[in-house]
Scaffold this motif. Structure first.
Motif, mmCIF file in Angstrom:
data_model
loop_
_atom_site.group_PDB
_atom_site.id
_atom_site.type_symbol
_atom_site.label_atom_id
_atom_site.label_comp_id
_atom_site.label_asym_id
_atom_site.label_seq_id
_atom_site.Cartn_x
_atom_site.Cartn_y
_atom_site.Cartn_z
ATOM 1 N N THR A 1 0.922 -1.189 -0.049
ATOM 2 C CA THR A 1 0.019 -0.072 -0.041
ATOM 3 C C THR A 1 0.905 1.365 0.062
ATOM 4 O OG1 THR A 1 -0.025 -0.159 2.379
ATOM 5 C CG2 THR A 1 -1.947 -1.083 1.122
ATOM 6 N N MET A 2 2.201 1.057 0.362
ATOM 7 C CA MET A 2 2.893 2.324 0.513
ATOM 8 C C MET A 2 3.140 3.218 -0.893
ATOM 9 S SD MET A 2 4.895 4.058 2.604
ATOM 10 C CE MET A 2 5.612 3.033 3.934
ATOM 11 N N ASP A 3 3.567 2.361 -1.777
ATOM 12 C CA ASP A 3 3.559 3.248 -3.090
ATOM 13 C C ASP A 3 2.422 4.207 -3.672
ATOM 14 O OD1 ASP A 3 6.174 2.080 -3.229
ATOM 15 O OD2 ASP A 3 5.929 1.599 -5.290
ATOM 16 N N VAL A 4 1.201 3.585 -3.396
ATOM 17 C CA VAL A 4 0.153 4.440 -3.577
ATOM 18 C C VAL A 4 -0.072 5.294 -2.729
ATOM 19 C CG1 VAL A 4 -2.260 4.545 -3.851
ATOM 20 C CG2 VAL A 4 -1.277 2.307 -4.647
ATOM 21 N N LEU A 5 -0.036 5.401 -1.359
ATOM 22 C CA LEU A 5 0.002 6.320 -0.507
ATOM 23 C C LEU A 5 1.038 7.650 -0.751
ATOM 24 C CD1 LEU A 5 -1.274 7.537 2.011
ATOM 25 C CD2 LEU A 5 0.208 6.115 3.326
ATOM 26 N N LEU A 6 2.138 7.057 -0.840
ATOM 27 C CA LEU A 6 3.415 8.216 -1.128
ATOM 28 C C LEU A 6 3.484 8.591 -2.583
ATOM 29 C CD1 LEU A 6 6.459 7.075 1.060
ATOM 30 C CD2 LEU A 6 4.758 9.003 1.417
ATOM 31 N N GLY A 7 2.433 8.098 -3.414
ATOM 32 C CA GLY A 7 2.353 8.751 -4.788
ATOM 33 C C GLY A 7 1.796 10.094 -4.533
ATOM 34 N N ASN A 8 1.008 10.441 -3.437
ATOM 35 C CA ASN A 8 0.612 11.803 -3.095
ATOM 36 C C ASN A 8 1.534 12.509 -2.566
ATOM 37 O OD1 ASN A 8 -2.438 11.474 -3.416
ATOM 38 N ND2 ASN A 8 -1.943 9.523 -2.136
ATOM 39 N N PRO A 9 1.319 13.996 -2.670
ATOM 40 C CA PRO A 9 2.483 14.638 -2.089
ATOM 41 C C PRO A 9 2.565 14.576 -0.727
ATOM 42 C CG PRO A 9 0.660 16.048 -2.978
ATOM 43 C CD PRO A 9 0.314 14.748 -3.206
ATOM 44 N N ILE A 10 3.006 13.836 -0.077
ATOM 45 C CA ILE A 10 3.158 13.604 1.370
ATOM 46 C C ILE A 10 4.714 13.475 1.607
ATOM 47 C CG2 ILE A 10 2.612 12.464 3.417
ATOM 48 C CD1 ILE A 10 0.278 11.059 1.793
ATOM 49 N N PRO A 11 5.207 14.489 2.450
ATOM 50 C CA PRO A 11 6.635 14.197 2.784
ATOM 51 C C PRO A 11 6.764 12.847 3.739
ATOM 52 C CG PRO A 11 5.845 16.477 3.389
ATOM 53 C CD PRO A 11 4.644 15.591 2.905
ATOM 54 N N ARG A 12 7.766 12.276 3.807
ATOM 55 C CA ARG A 12 7.902 10.948 4.414
ATOM 56 C C ARG A 12 7.723 11.244 5.904
ATOM 57 N NH1 ARG A 12 12.417 6.915 2.049
ATOM 58 N NH2 ARG A 12 11.845 7.309 -0.367
ATOM 59 N N TRP A 13 8.255 12.334 6.229
ATOM 60 C CA TRP A 13 8.205 12.688 7.924
ATOM 61 C C TRP A 13 6.874 12.834 8.387
ATOM 62 C CZ3 TRP A 13 5.793 16.849 9.971
ATOM 63 C CH2 TRP A 13 5.626 17.843 9.140
ATOM 64 N N GLN A 14 5.892 13.310 7.573
ATOM 65 C CA GLN A 14 4.410 13.375 7.894
ATOM 66 C C GLN A 14 3.926 11.920 7.999
ATOM 67 O OE1 GLN A 14 2.178 15.888 5.772
ATOM 68 N NE2 GLN A 14 3.190 17.544 6.285
ATOM 69 N N LEU A 15 4.399 10.957 7.153
ATOM 70 C CA LEU A 15 3.631 9.497 7.519
ATOM 71 C C LEU A 15 3.995 9.038 8.635
ATOM 72 C CD1 LEU A 15 2.223 7.246 5.948
ATOM 73 C CD2 LEU A 15 4.653 6.304 5.381
ATOM 74 N N VAL A 16 5.363 9.574 9.051
ATOM 75 C CA VAL A 16 5.698 8.883 10.511
ATOM 76 C C VAL A 16 5.036 9.466 11.681
ATOM 77 C CG1 VAL A 16 7.810 8.242 11.883
ATOM 78 C CG2 VAL A 16 8.028 8.190 9.749
ATOM 79 N N VAL A 17 5.318 10.788 11.624
ATOM 80 C CA VAL A 17 4.504 11.653 12.723
ATOM 81 C C VAL A 17 3.066 11.656 12.850
ATOM 82 C CG1 VAL A 17 4.123 14.128 13.276
ATOM 83 C CG2 VAL A 17 6.346 13.383 12.653
#
Lengths: 300, 286
Positions: B128-144
């Motif tokens: 599921t990661m590639d679809v989610l991070l295909g959006n303009p989300i910085p990686r730090w936001q995913l963790v935080v």
């Protein structure tokens, strides 16, 4: 016309076997449909995932709309609609829920185009992902890549799992996207769809970009599998002697061979007999890769 | 339009990509993750709440014979009783601490461990990661964002647990002050979150969900054991401060030790920040 994607010596090596891509120099123009082709494991997905910032390059550089793929990855992804080659969607979520979430992520207020696409592809946006077949999940994947009308679409094997009617509809959407001046970069294994929508193709083999050329040139140089069935056995020798005929096999009244040249001489020779069956088939992209870009080097 | 023009204007004419403000994506991410976790919150909160409620209810039958039980317990080694937090079974707060709140973190820590392990390594394994991070989300936001939603969901579980405990105490006429219940459940929060932080770090460093569960789970049991044995053995007493459980205390009896509370929360936060750093630098695999 500007440049949508530019890579200079882009390299990504990973794993114990040193898989990846090496020194890829590529330029995709704005407003074109670019087919990125190659056999399985050639480096198509690695290139795409590196462009999107999922993998860090080990050498070279790349820009999308002039934005550095490493330093400005978020900006790049804001301009790209991406369909990964292998993906899954959260089981509990419905297509509608997923699209609403992605719309918030992208600051898109209107899901009108998403619903239009769902109608065209026959996608059910109200069932949870766990209840959808692979083809229906692929439709949702396509919609999430397309619904925000990005300036660049990067699609990895987009028609996998789709039935022929939906494939046709998807290719219509690609043509509409091009007509709007947007760019499409996609990998495919299907020669007919590449021929229909792509302006240019890039061929990647064992991690190296070996050729970039207009699509018609790839299609024109492709050979054909030919099977001729006559009403009685005919000698195979005259056919074997024709220019471009290879691997001729005679089985009673049936002759099978590969033709690497135009069919004019063949048709004239066959017309001297009573022909009861004719098959004239295109090779698959894999066969073209093996023949023209095979391990033994270079173009045929 | 030239590439330079594109960069200046952030888009190209009517096909301009609408770039979401990076900070605007964080609340959306938190809200969605909390929603996805809501079922788990309900299940965990109800299960732990019902267990706690059952212990409260059992106190009504038990309290009448508490004197006899205490005399019986005098036969046990003092160190062993301390290890299990038992000092006076006639006191509902001590009874609840020894029977519920000393053990609750051991079970509840698995909620943040499982959730954090699923955030990165799990999403990679599921694809599921590639679809989610295909959006303009910085990686730090995913963790935080994921960590914040885990912290909120954990509070939800504890609120449900506290509500069921307190409701049972009122129904069964057990004299359990509301303030004590709130302190008891709230005190579990930073301890469990800390193990969630360990799991988030492992999830960011390794690509395998199993490792991101196994490492914090092993640490959880090791720390629990160290703290418990440290109460009995003088040899291990000096090692007790290494265990996060050492800073847990008995909030239902003594109130929350805010220094320890925020200390544990800060360690959890530091682990999350390390996870951000680790995740920013590495490749994402599918």
């Amino acid at each position: 016309m500007g440049t949508a994607i530019r890579t200079e010596g882009l390299t990504k090596v990973y794993g114990r076997k040193g898989r990846g891509i090496k020194d890829v120099d590529l330029e995709v123009n704005e407003g074109e449909v670019f087919g990125f082709l190659g056999p399985n494991g050639a480096g198509k997905t690695t290139t795409i995932r590196t462009l999107l910032g999922f993998m860090r390059p080990t050498g070279g550089r790349a820009e999308v709309f002039g934005l550095d793929i490493q330093r400005e990855s978020v900006e790049v992804r804001a301009r790209v609609g991406n369909l990964p080659g292998e993906f899954a969607l959260e089981d509990k979520t419905t297509g509608e829920g997923l699209l609403r979430f992605f719309a918030r992520m992208r600051g898109v207020g209107d899901l009108g185009y998403a619903r239009e696409l769902a109608g065209r592809f026959g996608a059910d946006l109200h069932r949870p992902m766990r209840r959808l077949s692979r083809g229906n999940k692929q439709k949702i994947g396509l919609i999430q890549a397309l619904f925000h009308r990005p300036p660049l679409l990067i699609l990895d094997e987009p028609t996998g799992g789709l039935d022929p009617l939906v494939q046709e509809e998807f290719l219509d959407v690609v043509e509409e996207t091009k007509a709007e001046g947007r760019t499409v970069f996609f990998s495919s294994h299907v020669l007919s769809e590449v021929e229909r929508v792509c302006d240019r193709v890039g061929i990647i083999r064992e991690g190296e970009l070996v050729d970039v050329e207009p699509t018609h040139r790839l299609v024109d140089k492709a050979f054909r599998h030919v099977t001729l069935t006559f009403d009685e056995p005919v000698g195979g020798e005259p056919f074997a002697a024709l220019p471009g005929v290879e691997g001729l096999k005679a089985d009673g009244p049936k002759l099978s061979f590969t033709l690497h040249s135009e069919p004019d001489a063949l048709v004239k020779l066959a017309a001297r007999h009573r022909l009861v069956g004719l098959e004239y088939e295109r090779p698959s992209l894999e066969e073209i890769f093996l023949t023209y870009y095979g391990k033994n080097g270079g173009e045929r | 339009m030239s590439v330079a023009g594109l960069r200046r204007k952030g888009g190209r004419g009517r096909h301009a990509a609408r770039r979401a403000a990076p900070l605007g994506t964080l609340p959306a991410l938190v809200l969605r993750t909390v929603r996805l976790q809501s079922r788990g919150v309900l299940i965990w909160g109800t299960a732990l709440g019902l267990y706690s409620a059952a212990i409260v209810a059992s106190y009504t039958t038990f309290s009448a014979s508490a004197e006899q039980m205490n005399r019986l317990l005098e036969a046990y080694p003092q160190g062993m009783l301390e290890a299990f937090g038992i000092t006076d079974l006639g006191d509902v707060e001590n009874y609840m601490n020894s029977q519920v709140f000393l053990l609750a973190p051991l079970a509840l820590a698995f909620f943040p461990i499982l959730a954090a392990a699923g955030t990165i390594a799990g999403a990679e394994e599921r694809g599921t990661m590639d679809v989610l991070l295909g959006n303009p989300i910085p990686r730090w936001q995913l963790v935080v964002g994921s960590f914040a939603s885990i912290a909120l969901s954990l509070l939800g579980i504890l609120a449900l647990m506290g509500a069921l405990t307190q409701a049972t105490a009122i129904l069964m006429d057990v004299d359990l002050p509301l303030g004590s219940t709130i302190a008891a459940v709230l005190n579990v929060w930073p301890l469990c979150l800390l193990f969630g932080g360990v799991a988030m770090l492992c999830s960011a460093v390794f690509h395998r969900r199993a490792l991101a569960i196994a490492i914090p789970a092993s640490l959880l049991f090791a720390m629990y054991l160290l703290n418990t044995l440290g109460r009995i053995s003088e040899d291990l007493e000096n090692l007790q401060p290494v265990s996060a459980f050492y800073y847990h205390g008995s909030a239902i009896e003594d109130g929350i030790d805010w220094t320890n509370f925020w200390g544990l929360a800060l360690v959890a936060l530091a682990l999350m920040l390390l996870a951000v750093l680790a995740f920013r630098r590495r490749d994402i695999y599918t």
